[in-house]
Design an enzyme around this catalytic site. Sequence first.
Site, PDB file in Angstrom:
ATOM      1  N   ALA A  43      17.743-185.789  39.158  1.00 39.40           N
ATOM      2  CA  ALA A  43      19.039-185.342  38.879  1.00 39.40           C
ATOM      3  C   ALA A  43      19.163-184.105  39.935  1.00 39.40           C
ATOM      4  O   ALA A  43      18.186-183.500  40.407  1.00 39.40           O
ATOM      5  CB  ALA A  43      18.887-184.335  37.528  1.00 39.40           C
ATOM      6  N   GLY A  58      14.623-188.326  37.348  1.00 36.53           N
ATOM      7  CA  GLY A  58      15.627-189.582  37.319  1.00 36.53           C
ATOM      8  C   GLY A  58      15.608-190.608  38.185  1.00 36.53           C
ATOM      9  O   GLY A  58      16.249-191.676  37.992  1.00 36.53           O
ATOM     10  N   GLU A 114      13.173-192.947  36.945  1.00 38.60           N
ATOM     11  CA  GLU A 114      13.939-193.717  35.719  1.00 38.60           C
ATOM     12  C   GLU A 114      15.024-194.737  36.178  1.00 38.60           C
ATOM     13  O   GLU A 114      14.830-195.681  35.574  1.00 38.60           O
ATOM     14  CB  GLU A 114      14.516-192.571  34.771  1.00 38.60           C
ATOM     15  CG  GLU A 114      13.329-191.576  34.086  1.00 38.60           C
ATOM     16  CD  GLU A 114      14.072-190.741  33.430  1.00 38.60           C
ATOM     17  OE1 GLU A 114      13.952-190.352  32.284  1.00 38.60           O
ATOM     18  OE2 GLU A 114      14.876-189.873  34.107  1.00 38.60           O
ATOM     19  N   GLU A 154       9.511-183.754  34.733  1.00 38.99           N
ATOM     20  CA  GLU A 154      10.670-183.031  34.133  1.00 38.99           C
ATOM     21  C   GLU A 154       9.969-181.895  33.140  1.00 38.99           C
ATOM     22  O   GLU A 154      10.707-180.846  33.072  1.00 38.99           O
ATOM     23  CB  GLU A 154      11.539-183.859  33.048  1.00 38.99           C
ATOM     24  CG  GLU A 154      12.470-184.643  33.773  1.00 38.99           C
ATOM     25  CD  GLU A 154      12.114-186.324  34.366  1.00 38.99           C
ATOM     26  OE1 GLU A 154      12.647-186.923  34.578  1.00 38.99           O
ATOM     27  OE2 GLU A 154      10.665-186.332  34.333  1.00 38.99           O
TER      28      GLU A 154
END
Length: 270
Positions: free
Chosen positions: A76, A121, A124, A144
């Site tokens: 992110a 992310g 992910e 995270e």
Amino acid sequence: MGAVGTEDERRFGEFVAVRRHGHVAELVLDRPKAMNAVSTEMARSIGAACAALGADRDVRVTVLTSTHPRAFCVGADLKERNSLSDAELVRQRPTARAAYTGVLELPMPAIAAVHGFALGGGFELALSCDLIVADPTAVVGLPEVSVGVIPGGGGTQLLPRRVGAARAAELIFTARRLAAPEAHALGLVDLLAGEEADRDEALALASRIAANSPVGLRAAKRALRLGYGLDLRAGLEVEDAAWRSVAFSGDRTEGVAAFNEKRKPEWPGE
């Protein structure tokens, strides 16, 4: 969001492109100035590109790649996140989720080609694919909790499905990063490529997969995804439904005919 560009490359906003290689589509993360950090705009573009790919029956395999030489995706965009109010973060959440679920719900097989950093992310997005090819420079992880959040792009659900609950807990709770050899040994990535060869090897793998029936490939993925985690009897019912969806298809007729006639099939894709 509309797509623009040439016949072989379509742009989805500023940071995402889709390139075609016959029946293989390459979904390209192209925000090099930020090491592909996923901003709201980029997330929106990923979702739009995945929607277009999902509707394109001519695409048999999708490969997720990066244009940055030292990163697949660093996760992110924390600089943007830092500027958002609580209300803005709540409004942004569906857009962010749509990017990850867009990749996860691609109806055809999807392969991630990972080099350099694939963190948070970014990892992910790779986990949302069916297979991950990594080169020796790859560094993966879900860090995270080290910045006060949790993996929110599917990591808490996808990682244990790959490596088991206890191993996923250790990796998520410690927020540690893994270099390519350990990631491969633990099953976080599936194939190790030569240095700077992750994209080439992922596209080559995609080409081999794309030689098979597009109807069969989509049905097999559906059975794998929907059946995982069910008890055996329920899983076999999922498989039977997928079998019924292909048993009377044009692809099945062509596949059997080509086998008996000792020739390469010409898949109708229906």
